[in-house]
Structures are given as structure tokens and as C-alpha cells.
Design a protein around this motif. Structure first.
Motif, PDB file in Angstrom:
ATOM      1  N   THR A 170      -3.517   0.052   7.706  1.00  0.00           N
ATOM      2  CA  THR A 170      -3.493   0.095   6.113  1.00  0.00           C
ATOM      3  C   THR A 170      -4.372   0.492   6.044  1.00  0.00           C
ATOM      4  OG1 THR A 170      -4.210  -2.331   6.584  1.00  0.00           O
ATOM      5  CG2 THR A 170      -1.488  -1.724   6.070  1.00  0.00           C
TER       6      THR A 170
ATOM      7  N   ASP B  43      -0.114   2.251   4.163  1.00  0.00           N
ATOM      8  CA  ASP B  43       0.250   0.786   3.938  1.00  0.00           C
ATOM      9  C   ASP B  43       1.336   0.667   5.403  1.00  0.00           C
ATOM     10  OD1 ASP B  43       0.309  -1.668   3.565  1.00  0.00           O
ATOM     11  OD2 ASP B  43       2.304  -1.720   2.225  1.00  0.00           O
TER      12      ASP B  43
ATOM     13  N   THR C 240       6.571  -6.799   1.996  1.00  0.00           N
ATOM     14  CA  THR C 240       6.310  -5.846   1.148  1.00  0.00           C
ATOM     15  C   THR C 240       5.129  -4.739   2.914  1.00  0.00           C
ATOM     16  OG1 THR C 240       5.576  -7.389  -0.023  1.00  0.00           O
ATOM     17  CG2 THR C 240       4.360  -6.313  -0.062  1.00  0.00           C
ATOM     18  N   GLY C 241       5.610  -4.219   2.161  1.00  0.00           N
ATOM     19  CA  GLY C 241       4.825  -3.151   2.936  1.00  0.00           C
ATOM     20  C   GLY C 241       5.174  -1.427   3.504  1.00  0.00           C
ATOM     21  N   ALA C 242       5.182  -0.276   3.293  1.00  0.00           N
ATOM     22  CA  ALA C 242       5.265   0.915   3.006  1.00  0.00           C
ATOM     23  C   ALA C 242       6.943   1.316   4.315  1.00  0.00           C
ATOM     24  CB  ALA C 242       4.583   2.433   2.800  1.00  0.00           C
TER      25      ALA C 242
ATOM     26  N   ASP D  45       7.073   6.125   5.550  1.00  0.00           N
ATOM     27  CA  ASP D  45       6.982   5.631   3.841  1.00  0.00           C
ATOM     28  C   ASP D  45       8.328   5.178   3.266  1.00  0.00           C
ATOM     29  OD1 ASP D  45       5.891   5.169   1.417  1.00  0.00           O
ATOM     30  OD2 ASP D  45       3.943   6.955   1.743  1.00  0.00           O
TER      31      ASP D  45
ATOM     32  N   GLY E 201       4.851  -1.327  -1.587  1.00  0.00           N
ATOM     33  CA  GLY E 201       3.526  -1.882  -0.465  1.00  0.00           C
ATOM     34  C   GLY E 201       3.342  -2.613  -1.929  1.00  0.00           C
TER      35      GLY E 201
END
Length: 489
Positions: A56, A61, A85-87, A282, A286
Motif C-alpha cells: 500500500t 492499495d 475497502t481496497g483496490a 486495480d 480504495g
């Protein structure tokens, strides 16, 4: 035996059978991989995503969720990428929604281990994902990863372009992953059969090779036609060092041993996948403050299918000793019968489907034992289903599905199929891969007849064997199945 036409047949069933099927509800089907209840019949594929190597840092991310190690802590039943929550949340949520995967994250500050008592030790997982690591692995960590793969684990290595050092420690993903392969205590003699190129390719839309059998390009999550490069690199293949290595997606103008953007290989009894850029994984969402790009849904590639099929293929290696290319042509295969509770005598949740289908009702005799699967036979409009998920090892060159079928009917037509039973192979998205056969009231006969089909084309994949019986609104037809088997060798 013909059943009464004016009212539904009565049935007896063991209490355990009622318990096993109550969760599905009458008339509902639980397809393996797409419906979580079906996964309870088998052990989920265990996937560990790494976040211990600065995944990260900077604008990266590369996490499936901020709740670590267990993403379910943020939302236990995610339905969209923003539930975590995160790419990489799209990747994680897509796997979680199938019900066939158990996901964890190795948080920042942890060490990669193999053979320890830690709950996050690699021995507790089937697949390990290294999404653009930015810190060199220690000597013990490299040993752990290599031993993990050698003993049957799946390793997913995702690189980025040269000079993508996000945390300014002097190492980028190209260096980290090449160091793992060339400077470890297990095998440093090009163990996977490829090296990562020191390149920064700006923009390209690599295309997949033509294949209808490769399990990564033709997996449960869809057909892969290509990917995207938005500043990434490729790999050089060295089949003389490891003949199992092969390129699946190539940079424009490249083929053979150069310019491989996505490649697979084996080591020991495990499997390895390489991807040359983090942009395709991706999903554009994120943590606040990161500049992200939605490559997951970029129409120039089929990146979601590539990531998910790749994970599926890697997870299939664990503990199987299959090796090979995942297409049924490499590795080893132990002769076995793969279906759980093949004669329905255990009344377990190995089979999913309509409540009451597995029964000891005396109205239809089992071929052997007491229990059988009895679809339809009510004399009213109805659909019954029965299914089971199964993983066919990649090294198996023969996979034969068989079952005994008895059909009786009150229909009198000798030309019209009013009631039908379909035997199908279904993928993880619920898409029918093959309709093996369709039976009907026209197949009515005394006694059971064995039916056999070749499923060798699905070696290296997790598929669902599914039966669907559909009955019209008047005269009954009963489809009775017993003594199933999926024999591999």
C-alpha cells in the motif's frame, strides 16, 4: 412404479436428510461456486493475500480490504466491491461471493512463514498472492515461499514496471520477484522457467493465445481474450529450464519465449502464475488519498476473468501433487472416485438441490442400498435439481462420469417429450459448459440403465455436475438416479 396423478407423492426421509437440505428451500438449486450453501459440502479454497511487503506504499492499495487478517470483519456478506475497502476488493469480493473461497490477508509487520504454528502460516493456505511486493523477502521468507510451492501450493506473482519503487527502499517488484526466484535456499536454478524483464511498457493491450482447453483462459469465471498494460513489464520464458512454463497472454508483436505478459508454470507439486502489471487488478476504488485506475473493468481486457481463473487454477494444485499445465497433460494423477456420497446413503450435504430429492421413499426402489435421488414424479408443474461440485485434478487424463438412471412415466405419447431430465456440467458463474444428455418420458423403461460421459476436458478445473428435472402440469414422470461416480486416472 407409477405414482398418483392427482396429488403430490408422499415421501419418507431421514432426519439428517431434512437438515441437510432445509437450508436450500423447496424447489431451489444450490450451484457450487456461485451459491454459498453448496460450498459447505467441500473445503473452501484458502487464499492468503500479502500486505507485508509495502503493497500500500505510495498510490498503491493492493489489498482486498482494510479489515486484516479477515476481510469479513468489514462486511461478512459483501455484494459489491465497495463493501470492502481496497483496490483489490473486486477480486476479493468476487471470490467471496462464490462461497468456495476462504480469504485472509497477511498484514503489514508480519513475516511470511511455512511450517510454523501461526494461523497465517502458508501451510494453512492453498494459494499465496504477492500483488506487486515492494520489499525484498528475507532469506527465511524466500525459503518459506519456495517450500510452499514445492509442496503443492499456488503462487500468484504480480509485478509492475522497472523503477516502480513505491516506498523508496531501493527495490521494486521486478527486483523483489526475480530475487525470490534466483536467490533462495531451495532452488535458484531458474525453478519456474522464466525471468521478469526490466522494462517499463507504457500502454498496450496484450492478447491471449488461442486455446479452448487451458483452464486459466477457459476457467469458471469466463473466457480470457486479453489484458491491459498501463506501465508494466513482461517475462522471458526458458522452457529448457522448466518445460512446464508457458505464456498465455503476450505483448503486441511478441510470442514464444519473449514478451509473455501472463505466464504459468509448476514447481514440485505446486503451481505458479505471473502477471506483468498491477493495473489489471486495480478496481479503481480504495482508501482515501490514493490515485487508482479501474483496470479490472477496462473493456480493452478481460482482467477479472484472468485474475479469478488464475486463482482458481492455482488453488487446484494444493495437496494434489498434480503439477503439469492444468490441462490434463502434465503432472501425476492418483486413480480415484471423486464424488462424495455417490450412492446417497449418507444423506449428507455433499449434494445440493431441491428438498426431498434424496429419499428412501418406497415408491421407487433404490438400485443398491436404501436411498436414491428421485426427481419429479408429482404429476404437476415442477422443477427439481441435484448438484455437486468437484475438482478434477489437472494430471488426470481420464475422467468418467457415470450414474444409473431409471425413468417411469404415466405419459402415453411415444413421440412427445413432456417431461425432461438434463445432465449438465456447470461452471462457477452458473453457465452451462455442456449438456451431457437430455432424457424424457420417452426413455421410460423397467430397471436402471447406466449412463457414462467423458469429463476429461475439465481436468484442472472445479466444475459442478448438475441434474435438472422439469415436469409438466399433468401426468407424472419420475427420474430416479443412483450409484453415481466420477472416476479419474
Amino acid at each position: 412404479m407409477l405414482r398418483p396423478r392427482s396429488s403430490p407423492r408422499s415421501r419418507q426421509r431421514l432426519a439428517t436428510a431434512l437438515t441437510a437440505f432445509a437450508v436450500f428451500g423447496a424447489g431451489t438449486a444450490a450451484l457450487a461456486v456461485t451459491a454459498p450453501p453448496a460450498a459447505a459440502a467441500t473445503t473452501p479454497h484458502r487464499v492468503l493475500f500479502d500486505n507485508s511487503k509495502a503493497e500500500t506504499a505510495g498510490n498503491a492499495d493492493w489489498i482486498i480490504g482494510t479489515s486484516q487478517p479477515d476481510p469479513l470483519g468489514q462486511k461478512a456478506s459483501p455484494t459489491t466491491e465497495k463493501d470492502w475497502t481496497g483496490a483489490l476488493s473486486s477480486w476479493g469480493v468476487a471470490l467471496q461471493k462464490t462461497g468456495g473461497y476462504s480469504l485472509k490477508t497477511l498484514p503489514s509487520g508480519n513475516t511470511i512463514t511455512y511450517g510454523t504454528s501461526s494461523a497465517l502460516d502458508l501451510q494453512n493456505f492453498d494459494t499465496f498472492v504477492l500483488p506487486e511486493p515492494n520489499v525484498l523477502l528475507s532469506a527465511s521468507e524466500k525459503t518459506a515461499v519456495m517450500k510452499f510451492v514445492q509442496n503443492g501450493g499456488g503462487l500468484f506473482m504480480i509485478s509492475d514496471h522497472i523503477n516502480s519503487d513505491r516506498n523508496n527502499d531501493g527495490a521494486d517488484a521486478v527486483e523483489v520477484l526475480n530475487d525470490l526466484m534466483t536467490n533462495n535456499s531451495v532452488d535458484s536454478t531458474d525453478p519456474f522457467g522464466f525471468s521478469i524483464d526490466s522494462l517499463n511498457i507504457g500502454t498496450d493491450n496484450p492478447r491471449a493465445v488461442s486455446s479452448t482447453t487451458d483452464p486459466v483462459l477457459n476457467g469458471s469465471f469466463g473466457k480470457v481474450t486479453g489484458s491491459i498494460i498501463r506501465n508494466g513489464t513482461t517475462a522471458t520464458l526458458k522452457p529448457a529450464d522448466n518445460p512446464a512454463v508457458k505464456g498465455l497472454v503476450y505483448r503486441t508483436g511478441s510470442s514464444g519465449n519473449t514478451g509473455a505478459f501472463f505466464a504459468t508454470s509448476t514447481f514440485g507439486s505446486g503451481r505458479v502464475a505471473f502477471w506483468g502489471d498491477s493495473s489489471p487488478i486495480d478496481d479503481g476504488t480504495g482508501q482515501s488519498g490514493n490515485t487508482l485506475y479501474d483496470g479490472w473493468n477496462d473493456p480493452a481486457g478481460t482482467d477479472a476473468a484472468l485474475a479469478l481463473n488464475g486463482t482458481e487454477w492455482l488453488a487446484g494444485a494444493a495437496g494434489s501433487g498434480s503439477g503439469g499445465d492444468g490441462g490434463g497433460t502434465g503432472g501425476t494423477c492418483t486413480a480415484a472416485q471423486l464424488l462424495a456420497d455417490p450412492g446417497f446413503e449418507s444423506s449428507t450435504s455433499a449434494w445440493s438441490g431441491t428438498s426431498g430429492v434424496i429419499t428412501d421413499d418406497s415408491g421407487e426402489a433404490a438400485r443398491t442400498g436404501t436411498y436414491k435421488a428421485w426427481l419429479n414424479g408429482y404429476g404437476s408443474a415442477r422443477t427439481d435439481t441435484l448438484s455437486q461440485s468437484v475438482t478434477i485434478p489437472a494430471g488426470c487424463t481420464s475422467a468418467k462420469l457415470s450414474f444409473y438412471l431409471h425413468v417411469d412415466t404415466a405419459e402415453t405419447s411415444t413421440t412427445t417429450a413432456y417431461d425432461t431430465l438434463k445432465a449438465q456440467v456447470v461452471n462457477g458463474s452458473g453457465t452451462v459448459l455442456s449438456t451431457l444428455a437430455t432424457y424424457s418420458n420417452l426413455n421410460a423403461a423397467s430397471g436402471y440403465t447406466q449412463r457414462t460421459f467423458d469429463l476429461g476436458a475439465y481436468a484442472g478445473q472445479t466444475v459442478t455436475v448438475k441434474f435438472t428435472g422439469t415436469e409438466g402440469s399433468q401426468l407424472q414422470t419420475s427420474f430416479v438416479i443412483d450409484d453415481t461416480a466420477l472416476d479419474v486416472s
